[in-house]
Write a protein that holds these residues in place. Structure first.
Motif, PDB file in Angstrom:
ATOM      1  N   GLY A 171       0.786  -1.222   0.000  1.00 17.38           N
ATOM      2  CA  GLY A 171       0.000   0.000   0.000  1.00 17.38           C
ATOM      3  C   GLY A 171       0.822   1.278   0.000  1.00 17.38           C
ATOM      4  N   GLU A 172       2.125   1.179   0.270  1.00 21.53           N
ATOM      5  CA  GLU A 172       2.978   2.373   0.263  1.00 21.53           C
ATOM      6  C   GLU A 172       3.446   2.688  -1.162  1.00 21.53           C
ATOM      7  N   THR A 173       3.762   3.945  -1.401  1.00 20.79           N
ATOM      8  CA  THR A 173       4.149   4.380  -2.741  1.00 20.79           C
ATOM      9  C   THR A 173       5.533   5.015  -2.746  1.00 20.79           C
ATOM     10  N   VAL A 174       6.177   4.907  -3.884  1.00 25.56           N
ATOM     11  CA  VAL A 174       7.449   5.576  -4.143  1.00 25.56           C
ATOM     12  C   VAL A 174       7.258   6.391  -5.415  1.00 25.56           C
ATOM     13  N   GLN A 175       7.636   7.657  -5.378  1.00 26.15           N
ATOM     14  CA  GLN A 175       7.399   8.555  -6.509  1.00 26.15           C
ATOM     15  C   GLN A 175       8.696   8.780  -7.287  1.00 26.15           C
ATOM     16  N   PHE A 176       8.577   8.768  -8.618  1.00 27.15           N
ATOM     17  CA  PHE A 176       9.710   9.007  -9.510  1.00 27.15           C
ATOM     18  C   PHE A 176       9.386  10.171 -10.440  1.00 27.15           C
ATOM     19  N   GLU A 177      10.397  10.983 -10.717  1.00 28.47           N
ATOM     20  CA  GLU A 177      10.205  12.143 -11.570  1.00 28.47           C
ATOM     21  C   GLU A 177      10.185  11.752 -13.047  1.00 28.47           C
ATOM     22  N   VAL A 178       9.319  12.410 -13.801  1.00 26.45           N
ATOM     23  CA  VAL A 178       9.262  12.257 -15.257  1.00 26.45           C
ATOM     24  C   VAL A 178       9.405  13.655 -15.862  1.00 26.45           C
ATOM     25  N   LYS A 179      10.347  13.799 -16.763  1.00 26.85           N
ATOM     26  CA  LYS A 179      10.630  15.128 -17.306  1.00 26.85           C
ATOM     27  C   LYS A 179      10.387  15.184 -18.812  1.00 26.85           C
ATOM     28  N   ASP A 180      10.193  16.417 -19.286  1.00 22.95           N
ATOM     29  CA  ASP A 180      10.128  16.718 -20.716  1.00 22.95           C
ATOM     30  C   ASP A 180       8.984  16.011 -21.430  1.00 22.95           C
ATOM     31  N   ARG A 181       7.822  15.923 -20.784  1.00 17.80           N
ATOM     32  CA  ARG A 181       6.639  15.380 -21.452  1.00 17.80           C
ATOM     33  C   ARG A 181       5.736  16.528 -21.887  1.00 17.80           C
ATOM     34  N   SER A 182       5.106  16.380 -23.026  1.00 16.81           N
ATOM     35  CA  SER A 182       4.271  17.444 -23.594  1.00 16.81           C
ATOM     36  C   SER A 182       2.925  17.520 -22.885  1.00 16.81           C
ATOM     37  N   ALA A 183       2.427  18.730 -22.745  1.00 18.54           N
ATOM     38  CA  ALA A 183       1.103  18.932 -22.163  1.00 18.54           C
ATOM     39  C   ALA A 183       0.038  18.430 -23.127  1.00 18.54           C
ATOM     40  N   GLY A 184      -0.976  17.801 -22.557  1.00 18.96           N
ATOM     41  CA  GLY A 184      -2.101  17.355 -23.360  1.00 18.96           C
ATOM     42  C   GLY A 184      -1.923  16.010 -24.030  1.00 18.96           C
ATOM     43  N   GLU A 185      -0.768  15.334 -23.849  1.00 14.70           N
ATOM     44  CA  GLU A 185      -0.597  14.033 -24.498  1.00 14.70           C
ATOM     45  C   GLU A 185      -1.513  13.003 -23.839  1.00 14.70           C
ATOM     46  N   ASN A 186      -2.004  12.092 -24.647  1.00 12.31           N
ATOM     47  CA  ASN A 186      -2.987  11.111 -24.202  1.00 12.31           C
ATOM     48  C   ASN A 186      -2.276   9.769 -23.978  1.00 12.31           C
ATOM     49  N   LEU A 187      -1.796   9.550 -22.746  1.00 12.90           N
ATOM     50  CA  LEU A 187      -1.089   8.316 -22.438  1.00 12.90           C
ATOM     51  C   LEU A 187      -2.026   7.118 -22.549  1.00 12.90           C
ATOM     52  N   ALA A 188      -1.529   6.044 -23.180  1.00 16.26           N
ATOM     53  CA  ALA A 188      -2.338   4.841 -23.339  1.00 16.26           C
ATOM     54  C   ALA A 188      -1.771   3.662 -22.551  1.00 16.26           C
ATOM     55  N   GLU A 189      -0.437   3.541 -22.499  1.00 16.60           N
ATOM     56  CA  GLU A 189       0.168   2.401 -21.810  1.00 16.60           C
ATOM     57  C   GLU A 189       1.562   2.765 -21.329  1.00 16.60           C
ATOM     58  N   ILE A 190       1.922   2.234 -20.152  1.00 14.25           N
ATOM     59  CA  ILE A 190       3.254   2.426 -19.583  1.00 14.25           C
ATOM     60  C   ILE A 190       3.756   1.077 -19.076  1.00 14.25           C
ATOM     61  N   ARG A 191       5.016   0.767 -19.390  1.00 13.63           N
ATOM     62  CA  ARG A 191       5.651  -0.439 -18.874  1.00 13.63           C
ATOM     63  C   ARG A 191       6.932  -0.043 -18.146  1.00 13.63           C
ATOM     64  N   ALA A 192       7.164  -0.681 -17.005  1.00 18.67           N
ATOM     65  CA  ALA A 192       8.343  -0.362 -16.209  1.00 18.67           C
ATOM     66  C   ALA A 192       8.889  -1.624 -15.562  1.00 18.67           C
ATOM     67  N   THR A 193      10.183  -1.587 -15.224  1.00 15.11           N
ATOM     68  CA  THR A 193      10.836  -2.683 -14.521  1.00 15.11           C
ATOM     69  C   THR A 193      11.320  -2.167 -13.176  1.00 15.11           C
ATOM     70  N   ILE A 194      10.912  -2.834 -12.112  1.00 18.36           N
ATOM     71  CA  ILE A 194      11.254  -2.415 -10.755  1.00 18.36           C
ATOM     72  C   ILE A 194      12.348  -3.311 -10.210  1.00 18.36           C
ATOM     73  N   SER A 195      13.373  -2.704  -9.627  1.00 15.43           N
ATOM     74  CA  SER A 195      14.442  -3.450  -8.960  1.00 15.43           C
ATOM     75  C   SER A 195      14.129  -3.503  -7.466  1.00 15.43           C
ATOM     76  N   TYR A 196      14.140  -4.719  -6.905  1.00 16.97           N
ATOM     77  CA  TYR A 196      13.798  -4.872  -5.491  1.00 16.97           C
ATOM     78  C   TYR A 196      14.570  -6.040  -4.895  1.00 16.97           C
ATOM     79  N   SER A 197      14.507  -6.150  -3.579  1.00 18.74           N
ATOM     80  CA  SER A 197      15.142  -7.270  -2.890  1.00 18.74           C
ATOM     81  C   SER A 197      14.370  -7.570  -1.617  1.00 18.74           C
ATOM     82  N   PHE A 198      14.633  -8.743  -1.068  1.00 21.86           N
ATOM     83  CA  PHE A 198      14.111  -9.087   0.250  1.00 21.86           C
ATOM     84  C   PHE A 198      15.197  -8.749   1.265  1.00 21.86           C
ATOM     85  N   GLY A 199      15.042  -7.643   1.958  1.00 25.02           N
ATOM     86  CA  GLY A 199      16.071  -7.221   2.898  1.00 25.02           C
ATOM     87  C   GLY A 199      17.372  -6.925   2.184  1.00 25.02           C
ATOM     88  N   ASN A 200      18.452  -7.552   2.681  1.00 25.55           N
ATOM     89  CA  ASN A 200      19.780  -7.358   2.093  1.00 25.55           C
ATOM     90  C   ASN A 200      20.122  -8.451   1.083  1.00 25.55           C
TER      91      ASN A 200
END
Length: 227
Positions: A171-200
């Motif tokens: 339920g917690e969130t982490v925010q990432f900055e996105v730069k240089d995107r045009s105003a008014g663009e109609n986003l349809a799909e986003i894909r991302a890869t998250i790096s994570y671990s269990f503890g250390n």
């Protein structure tokens, strides 16, 4: 026994004494060689058993971690500047819009951040890479005709707004900055890869996708004002 007798005795028995000493020394040397080989063999056996135990332990951990429910959601943050909103409202007022008219800000908002939400198990988030973005391009002459432009990204790391890595509970969130995107663009799909671990533990990767929900068009949603 006088000196002459002792000398004669030594001369008589010297070969036998040397032979016995040599045999005894050879036996002792052989015994120590056997002990050395035995200890080396025991050490190799212990090392092999330790290696097998370590591999079994790692395999058990991998199986246990693979069964853990780890999920992520990503969602774009669409924002607009106060100046752009004021200009839009001024234009609408000059065009005769009334105070109770419904206003759409979609043409002045732009994609400025990506929200990553952790689902399921608690993990340590290390980073996020943007891999694909699709934008819809409505035909200006026909609102029923829509084309899409997809862009693939190779290892495009987004900058987090807080220090990473960090522990992320469900339920917690982490925010990432996105730069240089045009105003008014109609986003349809986003894909991302998250790096994570269990503890250390070792860093792993998990994909997450976002697709724009279907829009139900009404006479108000496609216009900037309701008359």
């Amino acid at each position: 026994m006088n000196l002459a007798t002792a000398t004669d005795w030594m001369n008589d028995w010297d070969p036998l004494i040397i032979l016995v000493s040599t045999v005894a020394l050879t036996a002792i040397t052989g015994y120590y060689a056997y002990l050395t080989r035995s200890m080396a063999s025991s050490a190799r056996t212990a090392a092999e058993q330790s290696r097998i135990a370590a591999e079994a332990s790692l395999s058990s951990v991998a199986v246990a971690e693979a069964s853990v429910d780890v999920q992520f959601d990503v969602k774009p943050g669409m924002l607009a500047t106060l100046g752009d909103v004021r200009q839009l409202l001024s234009r609408l007022e000059s065009e005769g819009s009334r105070p109770d008219d419904t206003v759409s800000f979609s043409k002045v908002t732009s994609w400025q951040n990506l929200l990553l939400t952790c689902r399921g198990a608690t993990v340590t988030v290390h980073g996020l890479k943007l891999t694909y973005v699709s934008v819809q391009n409505p035909d200006p002459t026909d609102s029923n005709v829509v084309s899409s432009t997809g862009t693939y990204y190779e290892d495009m790391d987004l900058i987090p707004t807080e220090n990473l890595p960090r522990l992320c509970h469900a339920g917690e969130t982490v925010q990432f900055e996105v730069k240089d995107r045009s105003a008014g663009e109609n986003l349809a799909e986003i894909r991302a890869t998250i790096s994570y671990s269990f503890g250390n533990g070792p860093v792993r990767a998990r994909e997450a996708n976002w697709t724009r929900p279907p829009v139900t068009h009404t006479h108000e949603s496609d216009s900037t004002a309701r008359h």
